[in-house]
Design an enzyme around this catalytic site. Structure first.
Site, PDB file in Angstrom:
ATOM      1  N   CYS A   1       1.157  -0.862   0.323  1.00 18.06           N
ATOM      2  CA  CYS A   1       0.262   0.091   0.319  1.00 18.06           C
ATOM      3  C   CYS A   1       1.028   0.693   0.391  1.00 18.06           C
ATOM      4  O   CYS A   1       1.013   1.067   1.180  1.00 18.06           O
ATOM      5  CB  CYS A   1      -0.969  -0.115   1.277  1.00 18.06           C
ATOM      6  SG  CYS A   1      -1.647   0.961   1.540  1.00 18.06           S
TER       7      CYS A   1
ATOM      8  N   CYS B   1     -31.994  39.165  23.316  1.00 23.98           N
ATOM      9  CA  CYS B   1     -33.132  37.995  22.727  1.00 23.98           C
ATOM     10  C   CYS B   1     -33.968  38.167  21.650  1.00 23.98           C
ATOM     11  O   CYS B   1     -33.697  38.975  20.849  1.00 23.98           O
ATOM     12  CB  CYS B   1     -34.752  38.185  23.556  1.00 23.98           C
ATOM     13  SG  CYS B   1     -35.221  39.199  23.729  1.00 23.98           S
TER      14      CYS B   1
ATOM     15  N   CYS C   1     -35.520  41.674  21.392  1.00 18.51           N
ATOM     16  CA  CYS C   1     -34.257  42.846  21.686  1.00 18.51           C
ATOM     17  C   CYS C   1     -33.719  42.933  19.322  1.00 18.51           C
ATOM     18  O   CYS C   1     -33.972  43.553  19.119  1.00 18.51           O
ATOM     19  CB  CYS C   1     -32.999  42.281  22.011  1.00 18.51           C
ATOM     20  SG  CYS C   1     -33.231  42.492  23.989  1.00 18.51           S
TER      21      CYS C   1
END
Length: 541
Positions: free
Chosen positions: A83, A448, A451
């Site tokens: 490999c 939030c 807001c």
């Protein structure tokens, strides 16, 4: 370039490197050649297979594995296959098959040279699974402690699953349409901090003595535990026992065969008894994890999952359906946590074009239907459907509340009701798929959802610079809707899921995130932390 063009060219290009075309050509689809790989420690004959269609890199196999590389070496299989590159690390250029073949030979030479000079021993750890076990079992164990375990067989031994919770694992069997039964098998799990690697000299281990000698090189404490557990099985007259070793790299197992004639030695555990114990035959077992922790953690390594958290999601519509599934795949509802999903509405035909749910759940409450679908995907997840209006729901104790409804007025109510108790994440779509946004309020000083809406009215923290017009489709007051495709819903859900994972990791992420989706719009606000607005009616003290 056709095969008739490039195959002869490849053959001619390999001749100066010492390769030759061989007969018979017995590998369909491949051209076989043999020749040397040149290294600083000499030349080594190999077989080279070249893809006749020019789709793949050549295969390289050593015709004679050097004694110094036996019985195991990194990147070399038992039959000599080398490999020389990891899958996905190289791109094969189909327009240059000759150049790609020459490059492959030189790369194979470099890798073999490094192996011969002992420069890749650590790669044996990463390739351990290639050297270990022909038998196979699955493990569904949540505990991180060494312990005795039980096993279930699915569909009369088609699957063998080791577990620390038979009820949980039986749910997984049922999800596969299989029956499960208890297997009378003595099983122990042992924890080690050592990564396994094959042992030079004797491999794979064939006896208990081979296993213990190998473990002595890795972790002496683990070696003692293995010997102790095998001795206990030996004394108990067990027919066989399975030892599973959970390492930082992967779990692996060994089955110890204890034939009946060995039982006369079970009380003679002195020197001669141990010698008999060490001669017992073992079979390496390849172990595949099936536990919830592994499923959630595998794709986000080194990042906290949502396991063990209590999360509530309001809205199982076009955003919420996809979002709930993403949260579950990140561990929500597992590890002792739960995912509560709230929606009072049933799935209607007009929802199908952009909803996670399909025709089979038509006219069923969305929360109930979504819970059913999620538990089909993760049968052990604790998904709690609440088919009611959230203003009438008892959400219980939560770590995080998510508003995926996109309803502005309901977002105000959720903020006012819960902002002092738990963090609230809002996820929504701007206009007809112009942008998607998420806002997390986790601290009193953060804005939030109300807001942000008030900021937007004064042109602050907008999603895009351009005017977002209201676009409606349908007919009649009750049939009007905002048109956008399912791709927009999925991107909104993805943004929400990322925000939840950032919150779970306690990272210093922006509270407001925006992704503009339409090419004819430009972003107005970078991701940032938005301060709470003085006098906000929803979150002001």
């Amino acid at each position: 370039m056709s095969e008739m063009d490039f195959v002869p060219q490849i053959i001619r290009s390999l001749l100066p490197l010492g390769f030759s075309y061989v007969e018979p050509q017995d590998e369909p689809g491949w051209v076989k050649m043999t020749g040397p790989l040149q290294t600083s420690l000499g030349r080594f004959e190999c077989e080279l297979l070249v893809d006749r269609l020019s789709f793949h890199f050549p295969h390289v196999k050593l015709l004679d594995i050097p004694p110094s590389l036996r019985p195991v070496a990194p990147h070399i299989s038992a039959n000599g296959s080398l490999c020389y590159y990891a899958a996905g690390t190289l791109v094969y250029d189909i327009f240059d098959p000759v150049g790609q073949t020459i490059m492959a030979v030189h790369r194979a030479e470099h890798v073999l040279d490094c192996i011969l000079r002992g420069e890749m021993p650590e790669d044996l750890e990463e390739e351990f699974h290639a050297y270990w076990g022909v038998k196979h079992c699955y493990i569904d164990v949540e505990s991180k402690q060494s312990q005795q375990l039980t096993a279930l067989t699915f569909n009369a031994r088609e699957m063998f699953v080791v577990t620390d919770d038979e009820q949980r694992t039986s749910k997984k069997a049922a999800a596969l349409g299989m029956s499960s039964s208890n297997s009378k098998f003595l099983i122990y799990k042992i924890i080690t901090k050592a990564k396994p690697r094959p042992r030079q000299g004797v491999w794979p281990p064939a006896t208990v003595g081979d296993v213990l000698a190998w473990q002595s090189l890795l972790d002496t404490a683990c070696r003692r535990k293995i010997e102790k557990r095998i001795a206990l099985a030996f004394r108990s007259c067990a027919r066989e026992t399975l030892i599973i070793v959970e390492s930082p790299l992967m779990p692996y197992g060994i089955v110890v065969d204890i034939p009946p004639e060995s039982r006369e030695w079970k009380l003679k555990m002195g020197r001669h008894g141990k010698e008999h114990l060490y001669r017992l035959r073992v079979t390496p077992v390849f172990v595949t994890r099936l536990d919830d922790r592994f499923i959630a953690q595998r794709n986000i390594p080194n990042h906290p999952t949502l396991a063990g958290l209590k999360i509530g999601q309001v809205g199982c519509g076009t955003i919420g359906g996809y979002l709930a599934e993403m949260l579950m795949k990140a561990g929500a509802g597992t590890g002792g946590g739960h995912l509560s999903i709230v929606d009072p509405d049933a799935l209607q035909p007009e929802n199908l074009g952009r909803h996670r749910l399909g025709f089979n759940q038509l006219f069923v409450n969305k929360a109930v239907a979504l819970s059913y679908e999620l538990k089909r995907s993760m049968p052990t997840a604790d998904i709690r459907p609440l088919p009611v209006d959230v203003r009438e729901a008892d959400l219980g104790d939560l770590d995080l509340l998510i508003d995926a409804t996109g309803e502005e007025s309901l977002g105000y109510w959720l903020t006012r009701r819960y902002h002092r108790e738990i963090p609230i994440l809002s996820v929504w779509i701007e206009g007809a798929g112009v942008a998607v946004r998420s806002l997390l309020k986790a601290r009193s000083e953060d804005a939030c959802y109300r807001c942000l809406c008030d900021y937007n009215k004064s042109k602050a923290y907008l999603a895009v610079n351009e005017e977002v017009e209201q676009v409606l489709a349908g007919q009649g007051c009750e049939a009007l809707y905002v048109p956008f495709p399912a791709t927009v819903s999925i991107q909104a859900a993805s943004l929400g899921a990322e925000a939840v994972l950032d919150w779970a990791a306690k990272s210093e992420a922006p509270s407001l995130s925006t992704r503009v989706l339409r090419r004819d719009f430009t972003a107005a606000t970078a991701d940032c932390v938005v301060p709470a607005r003085v006098g906000c009616p929803a979150c002001a003290s």
